[in-house]
Design an enzyme around this catalytic site. Sequence first.
Site, PDB file in Angstrom:
ATOM      1  N   HIS A   7       0.835  -1.210   0.000  1.00 48.11           N
ATOM      2  CA  HIS A   7       0.000   0.000   0.000  1.00 48.11           C
ATOM      3  C   HIS A   7       0.864   1.252   0.000  1.00 48.11           C
ATOM      4  CE1 HIS A   7      -0.010   1.573   4.225  1.00 48.11           C
ATOM      5  NE2 HIS A   7       0.072   0.319   4.620  1.00 48.11           N
ATOM      6  N   GLU A  53      -5.353   1.977   1.902  1.00 47.25           N
ATOM      7  CA  GLU A  53      -5.317   0.805   2.782  1.00 47.25           C
ATOM      8  C   GLU A  53      -5.713   1.205   4.189  1.00 47.25           C
ATOM      9  OE1 GLU A  53      -3.395  -2.107   5.648  1.00 47.25           O
ATOM     10  OE2 GLU A  53      -3.148   0.030   5.466  1.00 47.25           O
ATOM     11  N   GLU A  54      -5.158   2.360   4.613  1.00 41.78           N
ATOM     12  CA  GLU A  54      -5.363   2.804   5.994  1.00 41.78           C
ATOM     13  C   GLU A  54      -6.817   3.196   6.261  1.00 41.78           C
ATOM     14  OE1 GLU A  54      -3.126   2.234   8.037  1.00 41.78           O
ATOM     15  OE2 GLU A  54      -1.127   2.558   7.189  1.00 41.78           O
ATOM     16  N   HIS A 180       2.175   4.856  12.740  1.00 44.29           N
ATOM     17  CA  HIS A 180       1.017   5.752  12.566  1.00 44.29           C
ATOM     18  C   HIS A 180       1.201   7.098  13.259  1.00 44.29           C
ATOM     19  CE1 HIS A 180      -2.163   2.596  11.117  1.00 44.29           C
ATOM     20  NE2 HIS A 180      -1.105   2.677  10.350  1.00 44.29           N
TER      21      HIS A 180
HETATM   22 ZN   LIG Z   1       0.524  -0.459   6.519  1.00 41.84          ZN
END
Ligand SMILES: [Zn+2]
Length: 241
Positions: A7, A53-54, A180
């Site tokens: 991703h 993706e997130e 993150h």
């Molecule tokens: Zn990831």
Amino acid sequence: MVLVGAHLDSVSEGPGIQDNGSGSAGILEIALKMAALGTEPRNKVRFAWWGAEEAGLLGSQYYVDQLTPREIKNIALNLNFDMIGSPNFVRFVYDGDGDATGTAGPNGSGNIEQVFLDYFTGQDLASDPTAFDGRSDYGPFIGVGIPAGGLFTGAEDIKTAEEAAIYGETAGVAYDPCYHLACDTVDNFSFEALDQMSDAAAHAILTFAMTTSSVNGTDKGSDKAMKSAETLEYQGNKLRR
Ligand SMILES: [Zn+2]
């Protein structure tokens, strides 16, 4: 077809160099090297850089949703690389057969896991299983029965003393302390992890690009499926000059 994915997006909080610049750059370099070396895969190889993706696997889910039944059948496997440069890394391999974590992927996923395990054994590098829980872009593929596999160097979970003894770095600290977060920059990176994991990725991609064996065997649930893993050995490293 061998569908290789990573991703390309990050969370909005940070630049996402480790998550997932590492996987995106890793497979991009493999694609470029295959082209530069004139590699002619026996099977088709398609590289994908997923969006969103997130936000809930939106790009890969959309892609799989657009496939016809025939196209689904033509995808032999999905290889996924989501975080392969964690600064406090462990060499995790998706537990495709579920023997360590209890969750198995579609028939054939165990064979993919075995290709990675054999590679690391051959390099004298330890590896550990990680749960095959569908939490990355391989999720939509296993959702339609396509076997999958991949690598992971760890995110927010804490490295144990046992793991630190094997892999080095710091026990009691997250595999990726900037997971993150805004600090997921070029400083949040292990080039040693990226080097080892991208070599393993290249090995697996070339193994499946060149194999004449079916990934998932022909007999569902029979021991024939496992036997085919023995013939997946890719002879020679075409990625080395
Ligand atoms: Zn990831």
